[in-house]
Write a protein that holds these residues in place. Structure first.
Motif, mmCIF file in Angstrom:
data_model
loop_
_atom_site.group_PDB
_atom_site.id
_atom_site.type_symbol
_atom_site.label_atom_id
_atom_site.label_comp_id
_atom_site.label_asym_id
_atom_site.label_seq_id
_atom_site.Cartn_x
_atom_site.Cartn_y
_atom_site.Cartn_z
ATOM 1 N N PHE A 359 29.598 14.040 52.189
ATOM 2 C CA PHE A 359 30.512 15.129 52.539
ATOM 3 C C PHE A 359 31.966 14.665 52.553
ATOM 4 O O PHE A 359 32.824 15.329 53.142
ATOM 5 C CB PHE A 359 30.136 15.716 53.910
ATOM 6 C CG PHE A 359 28.766 16.341 53.911
ATOM 7 C CD1 PHE A 359 28.591 17.658 53.551
ATOM 8 C CD2 PHE A 359 27.644 15.580 54.231
ATOM 9 C CE1 PHE A 359 27.325 18.221 53.532
ATOM 10 C CE2 PHE A 359 26.374 16.137 54.215
ATOM 11 C CZ PHE A 359 26.215 17.466 53.861
ATOM 12 N N ASN A 393 35.469 18.891 53.829
ATOM 13 C CA ASN A 393 34.424 17.963 54.275
ATOM 14 C C ASN A 393 33.148 18.681 54.710
ATOM 15 O O ASN A 393 32.316 18.125 55.422
ATOM 16 C CB ASN A 393 34.944 17.082 55.421
ATOM 17 C CG ASN A 393 35.975 16.089 54.938
ATOM 18 O OD1 ASN A 393 35.855 15.559 53.846
ATOM 19 N ND2 ASN A 393 37.017 15.875 55.721
ATOM 20 N N LYS A 394 33.014 19.935 54.274
ATOM 21 C CA LYS A 394 31.765 20.668 54.494
ATOM 22 C C LYS A 394 31.037 20.908 53.169
ATOM 23 O O LYS A 394 29.932 21.422 53.160
ATOM 24 C CB LYS A 394 32.049 22.012 55.171
ATOM 25 C CG LYS A 394 32.635 21.881 56.573
ATOM 26 C CD LYS A 394 32.932 23.255 57.151
ATOM 27 C CE LYS A 394 33.633 23.143 58.499
ATOM 28 N NZ LYS A 394 33.989 24.461 59.040
ATOM 29 N N PRO A 396 28.922 19.858 50.046
ATOM 30 C CA PRO A 396 28.024 18.753 49.687
ATOM 31 C C PRO A 396 28.444 18.109 48.366
ATOM 32 O O PRO A 396 28.615 18.798 47.357
ATOM 33 C CB PRO A 396 26.656 19.438 49.566
ATOM 34 C CG PRO A 396 26.941 20.879 49.365
ATOM 35 C CD PRO A 396 28.258 21.178 50.001
#
Length: 439
Positions: A359, A393-394, A396
């Protein structure tokens, strides 16, 4: 009580907030009377033990005996509070949290707030410099996601409830802490409001009329501001700062307050609204600044305000995807990855390559993106797709061993032609509309 009689025609499940005191005892008594007329009513009670008084456990026993006497199931829950300032408000929030958590879907939560409570709330809101929302007082009905709270006694005076209790020979707990004027409500109840009532016997009634006027005004304002918010709204629930600045300052404040309330169900105070203007709306600095509010964050990006839930860092999370035949669940309700034809076309991994989901990509890491011959940084790619920092950062990120292959739903690296029939779909709970950020 009219509202309760109307509610019984539509709903059959009721949960009474029962402290054992005068008000909630009368409320339980009234429900038991209604149950005799409407046998289909399903009635429960809940008692919250605050653990603040030496007699707390005795009060629990008393409430249990009373409920057993009338065949009412009683739920008993504890909350723990440190004896600090603001204890009344902390107790109230924890109490409601417990009650709501222990309610059934479509079960009506009943509390015994009365007209005297309304007037005390009115004075407390004056003290806190509240606007029309606060001065409109306690709501008779509050709609929640799975049920609602109703306060059937709001138009009834405390003395009327006491008369009902005496006439019906009810017994109740007398909490000695109610005499402690260190508590704000007790101070108003014992020292201030009686003087007003003695001087002006009609005082309570006129206060209530004023509160109804405030409530009506608040409703009109909300309708107008809701339309303004709709016109300023961007994708992903953003609020257009450029257009917001063109509106008169007092209306800007109303828009921000209602926008926050719509997202969080919490009404912010004037100081918090002021900080949003200083740090976000008026600040020309393009750096990503955020203001924390309860369990949420307000952030500025591309001249718009965004409202997000506080999210734990998962930069160091690495998931091993051992078998493409099985879907893989992502952490923190970010959804799952599935192999199907609806997803992105991805190069097939080599036989012994580890398939990883991460992530985080270093913002200066250079990537061959699309058909460009020159590698560019991941930061520039995020900017090209207008993906705000709090979502980056969420997403994938697919790796084969330590080689980045794809930010799923956004891009696939361009190193060679993809000669495979592998498609990966990311079904996630972040996006709500197709026109939102591209994943």
């Amino acid at each position: 009580m009219q509202i309760l009689n109307e509610e019984i025609k539509k709903n059959k499940k009721f949960l009474v907030a029962y402290s054992g005191g005068l008000d909630s005892t009368v409320l339980l008594h009234k429900l038991l009377e209604l149950k005799k007329r409407y046998s289909s009513i399903k009635l429960r009670a809940i008692h919250i033990n605050h653990n603040l008084h030496p007699s707390s456990n005795f009060w629990v026993e008393f409430c249990q005996k009373e409920c057993d006497k009338f065949g009412v199931k009683l739920i008993i829950k504890k909350i723990f509070l440190s004896k600090t300032t603001g204890i009344e408000e902390k107790a109230r929030l924890l109490r409601y949290k417990k009650i709501i958590k222990n309610s059934y879907p479509n079960e009506i939560i009943l509390t015994a707030h009365h007209l005297d409570d309304q007037i005390e709330t009115f004075f407390l809101c004056l003290k806190r410099a509240s606007g029309s929302k606060g001065l409109s007082g306690i709501s008779e009905i509050i709609h929640l996601s799975k049920n609602k709270i109703i306060r059937p006694f709001l138009k009834i005076k405390k003395c009327q409830l006491k008369k009902i209790a005496i006439e019906n020979q009810l017994i109740w707990i007398k909490d000695p802490s109610n005499k402690n004027i260190q508590f704000e409500r007790n101070f108003l109840r014992k020292e201030i409001i009686p003087k007003f009532k003695k001087r002006w016997p009609f005082f309570l009634k006129n206060c209530y009329k004023s509160m109804l006027i405030f409530k009506e005004q608040e409703s009109i304002i909300n309708q107008l501001i809701t339309e303004k918010i709709k016109n300023l709204s961007l994708i992903n629930n953003g609020l257009n700062i450029t257009q917001l600045k063109k509106i008169n300052k007092p209306i800007q404040k109303l828009i921000l307050r209602n926008w926050i309330k719509k997202n969080s169900l919490i009404c912010p105070n004037n100081n918090f609204i002021k900080q949003i203007f200083i740090q976000l709306v008026s600040n020309k600095n393009k750096k990503n600044i955020k203001i924390c509010f309860k369990n949420f964050e307000i952030q500025k990006y591309n001249d718009a305000l965004y409202w997000t839930k506080t999210f734990p860092s998962i930069k160091k999370e690495i998931l091993l995807w051992k078998n493409f035949k099985n879907s893989i669940n992502l952490p923190y309700n970010l959804g799952k990855l599935i192999i199907n034809k609806l997803g992105m076309k991805i190069p097939y991994p080599k036989e012994k390559e580890n398939i990883q989901i991460r992530f985080h990509v270093k913002k200066n890491e250079k990537i061959f993106f699309s058909e460009q011959k020159k590698a560019i940084t991941i930061k520039k790619i995020w900017q090209m797709y207008s993906i705000p920092p709090w979502l980056r950062n969420k997403i994938p990120i697919l790796y084969y061993d330590n080689q980045l292959i794809s930010a799923l739903g956004v891009f696939v690296i361009h190193t060679k032609k993809i000669n495979s029939n592998l498609y990966i779909s990311w079904t996630n709970s972040i996006k709500e509309k197709k026109d939102k950020f591209p994943f």
